[in-house]
Motif scaffolding. Structure first.
Motif, PDB file in Angstrom:
ATOM      1  N   ASN A 129       5.231  -0.564  -6.724  1.00  0.00           N
ATOM      2  CA  ASN A 129       6.368   0.089  -5.799  1.00  0.00           C
ATOM      3  C   ASN A 129       7.019  -0.437  -4.201  1.00  0.00           C
ATOM      4  N   GLY A 130       5.530  -0.634  -4.396  1.00  0.00           N
ATOM      5  CA  GLY A 130       5.261  -1.254  -2.738  1.00  0.00           C
ATOM      6  C   GLY A 130       4.719  -2.757  -2.094  1.00  0.00           C
ATOM      7  N   THR A 131       4.007  -2.941  -1.620  1.00  0.00           N
ATOM      8  CA  THR A 131       3.099  -3.750  -1.745  1.00  0.00           C
ATOM      9  C   THR A 131       1.648  -3.843  -1.751  1.00  0.00           C
ATOM     10  N   GLN A 132       0.797  -4.816  -1.735  1.00  0.00           N
ATOM     11  CA  GLN A 132      -0.066  -4.892  -1.594  1.00  0.00           C
ATOM     12  C   GLN A 132      -1.195  -3.996  -0.069  1.00  0.00           C
ATOM     13  N   ARG A 133      -0.370  -4.002   0.757  1.00  0.00           N
ATOM     14  CA  ARG A 133      -0.610  -2.956   3.020  1.00  0.00           C
ATOM     15  C   ARG A 133      -0.692  -1.584   1.846  1.00  0.00           C
ATOM     16  N   ASP A 134       0.776  -1.439   1.167  1.00  0.00           N
ATOM     17  CA  ASP A 134       0.951   0.082   0.592  1.00  0.00           C
ATOM     18  C   ASP A 134      -0.131   0.169   0.033  1.00  0.00           C
ATOM     19  N   ARG A 135      -0.661  -0.377  -0.723  1.00  0.00           N
ATOM     20  CA  ARG A 135      -2.544  -0.060  -1.690  1.00  0.00           C
ATOM     21  C   ARG A 135      -3.284   0.214  -0.413  1.00  0.00           C
ATOM     22  N   THR A 149      -3.686   0.291   2.190  1.00  0.00           N
ATOM     23  CA  THR A 149      -3.824   2.103   2.530  1.00  0.00           C
ATOM     24  C   THR A 149      -4.224   2.978   2.087  1.00  0.00           C
ATOM     25  N   ALA A 150      -3.386   3.494   1.194  1.00  0.00           N
ATOM     26  CA  ALA A 150      -4.051   4.358   0.196  1.00  0.00           C
ATOM     27  C   ALA A 150      -5.250   4.241   0.218  1.00  0.00           C
ATOM     28  N   SER A 167      -6.896   5.432   3.159  1.00  0.00           N
ATOM     29  CA  SER A 167      -7.326   6.895   3.166  1.00  0.00           C
ATOM     30  C   SER A 167      -8.250   7.734   1.944  1.00  0.00           C
TER      31      SER A 167
END
Length: 590
Positions: free
Chosen positions: A455-461, A463-464, A467
């Protein structure tokens, strides 16, 4: 300079024999003649007097490598000094000036290669600091400045008028933004990796962008746009201006209507252009300044005479007569007083803020960050990041109330924000036996940050994943096997036309007794390295237990570098610095 005294402070001049009284006795006359002769000899030996061309027979000869913008003025000053028989300790000072791009001289000195020049006058202290920070480089010793030139944005009159010049003033980011919004107002600059003018302006843009919400994204967009219109040097960027005022030239998409230029470059262009020259905007948030540091090269091998003559010449350059000479070539010679003739010829006009003091020089960290961001933004990058997850990463960082892993994650997230959607970033972590017998595991495969992932992008993945990094309880450091596996993967998945690199962060030495040895690891890395698929390894030793020397040995085998940080919050800065260094060595692209 410590082992040499300062040269005499007086210029050369001719002898001035005084009339003798006719009625004086022969004895008195003899005494006077001997006294004058002895005093004159002492004065000649001390450099107070000279006798025209006679001192040229035993002159102190100095070669200067000067930036191309400074070379003509410095050459004129050297010729004047020769004509006036400038002396140091009774010997003429004979200075020969050659024009050499500052980045090329810096590259020679950084490589520790010998040069036949005794003096170097680059356009900015940026180059001197870069050379001075490298312990294997040829020694450079700055001894002062004698001229400067602020950096602004020059435009053809039609473009300047459309922005309300000279009455309307703009900040750096507003000027850059205006060129992004208007397709007919194209902004060009010299490559910041090769030009101090380009880098100083880029750093100002980056600093301004960081102060506004969403500024990182805006700065990346500006850099991307600007990168399409960069030239290799400051002289070449002037060739991108329209050749005349015809509609065909003004509308030519290959021509720029605005350029990042120094005041002196605009001055020189306008002096030679004839007719309509350029108008110059001085950004209201302050202009950085080229400062032309006068620098001794490899001082340890200079003779006493050469060192003293070099200091004698720079003192000569600071005299009022020579300052007027530099004004005629478009340079400033004072931080407090601005020659109106220089500003007018450069295209400046009130109420443009041309008389303001230069902004404070950017810090080394700010310059490195701007150039690092430029490198990865312009070329696009493919970087796999491998993070130590051994139990020692849970150790506290003094004064922060956080663990090494906490601070490392924050720094990696900061670094991630500087990459664009076209960059490819991945993440591994390692300890010992994380995946069966393997000391490492792939958390996020290396892919485009803009690529859709669920549901997002590689950047979102990523970032998670950053973290969620957590130290493994009782986990040791499986460094060697991890390094070999990660490097194999990076070379096999090499992306052409991108900056490829592998970044490994570790806070300790290898603790896996069953792993490959250090010698075997270095040998295998050397075998894997391919000139046509360069992948520099950037190994960052974090914390007091990490071994910087070993990290450097491992990384150097691939054309990369070992880095050391005592505080994990410095990781972002160090990654960018290492990327710049690797790019300078020609590791990027394919």
């Amino acid at each position: 300079m410590g082992r040499h005294s300062l040269p005499d402070q007086y210029g050369a001049g001719g002898s001035d024999p005084r009339p003798r009284a006719r009625r004086r006795s022969v004895a008195i006359a003899t005494v006077l003649v001997l006294t004058v002769a002895g005093g004159t000899a002492a004065a000649v030996r001390g450099g107070l007097l000279s006798f025209g061309s006679s001192c040229q027979d035993n002159a102190v000869r100095l070669k200067v490598a000067a930036s191309p913008d400074m070379a003509p003025a410095l050459r004129a000053a050297a010729e004047r000094a020769r004509d006036n028989s400038l002396t140091s300790d009774g010997r003429c000072v004979d200075v020969t000036v050659g024009a050499q791009d500052s980045h090329k001289v810096a590259a020679t000195l950084l490589g520790g290669r010998k040069t036949d020049v005794q003096l170097w006058v680059p356009d900015s202290e940026i180059w001197v600091e870069r050379v001075g920070a490298n312990t294997s480089a040829t020694e450079v010793t700055p001894v002062g400045n004698f001229a400067s030139s602020p950096v602004g944005v020059a435009m053809v009159p039609r473009a300047a008028k459309s922005l309300g010049w000279p009455k309307k003033t703009y900040s750096w980011i507003e000027l850059a933004g205006a060129t992004l919004r208007d397709d007919a107002l194209r902004l060009g600059a010299a490559d910041p990796a090769r030009s101090a003018t380009g880098l100083l302006a880029l750093t100002r843009l980056s600093a301004a962008a960081s102060a506004i919400e969403g500024g990182d994204t805006q700065a990346a967009a500006m850099m991307k746009t600007l990168s399409q219109r960069t030239s290799d040097s400051d002289s070449q960027v002037l060739d991108t201006l329209p050749r005349d005022t015809s509609g065909a030239e003004q509308g030519n998409p290959k021509r720029n209507q605005a350029l990042v230029l120094s005041e002196q470059a605009a001055f020189a262009y306008n002096a030679s252009a004839g007719g309509d020259g350029l108008d110059l905007f001085y950004p209201k948030d302050g202009s950085p300044r080229l400062d032309f540091p006068y620098t001794l090269v490899d001082q340890a091998v200079l003779s006493t005479d050469e060192s003293r003559a070099a200091l004698r010449f720079v003192n000569y350059l600071r005299k009022p007569e020579q300052q007027k000479l530099f004004h005629r070539y478009g340079f400033r010679t004072s931080a407090d007083e601005v020659a109106q003739s220089v500003v007018t010829q450069a295209g400046g006009s009130k109420p443009q803020p041309y008389a303001r003091p230069a902004v404070r020089p950017a810090s080394k960290a700010a310059l490195e960050e701007a150039l690092g961001t430029w490198t990865i933004t312009v070329q696009s990058a493919r970087i796999t990041t491998v993070v130590d997850a051994s139990s020692s990463m849970s150790e506290p960082v003094s004064g922060t109330g956080q663990s090494r892993m906490d601070v490392t994650k924050a720094s990696l997230l900061q670094a991630l924000a500087t990459f664009t959607p076209d960059d490819e970033i991945g993440l591994w972590d390692f300890s010992t036996k994380l995946d069966g017998d393997k000391d490492y595991r792939v958390l996020v495969p290396t892919e485009r940050l803009g690529a859709a992932q669920g549901n997002g992008t590689q950047r979102d993945r990523l970032t998670a994943a950053f973290s969620g990094l957590t130290p493994v309880p009782n986990g040791a450091t499986g460094l060697y096997d991890t390094t070999l596996a990660a490097y194999k993967a990076a070379v096999s998945s090499y992306a052409k036309d991108k900056f490829n690199a592998l970044v490994i962060l570790t806070d300790g030495a290898n603790q896996d007794p069953g792993s490959i040895s250090l010698g075997a690891l270095i040998s295998r890395l050397q075998q894997l390295t391919r000139p046509d698929r360069p992948v520099p390894l950037i190994m960052i030793a974090v914390g007091p237990e990490a071994d910087r020397t070993e990290a450097d040995r491992i990384a150097t085998a691939t054309g990369g570098s070992g880095q050391e940080v005592s505080d994990p919050s410095q990781i972002h800065e160090v990654i960018l610095k290492a990327i710049v260094a690797a790019g300078a060595e020609g590791s990027g692209g394919g």
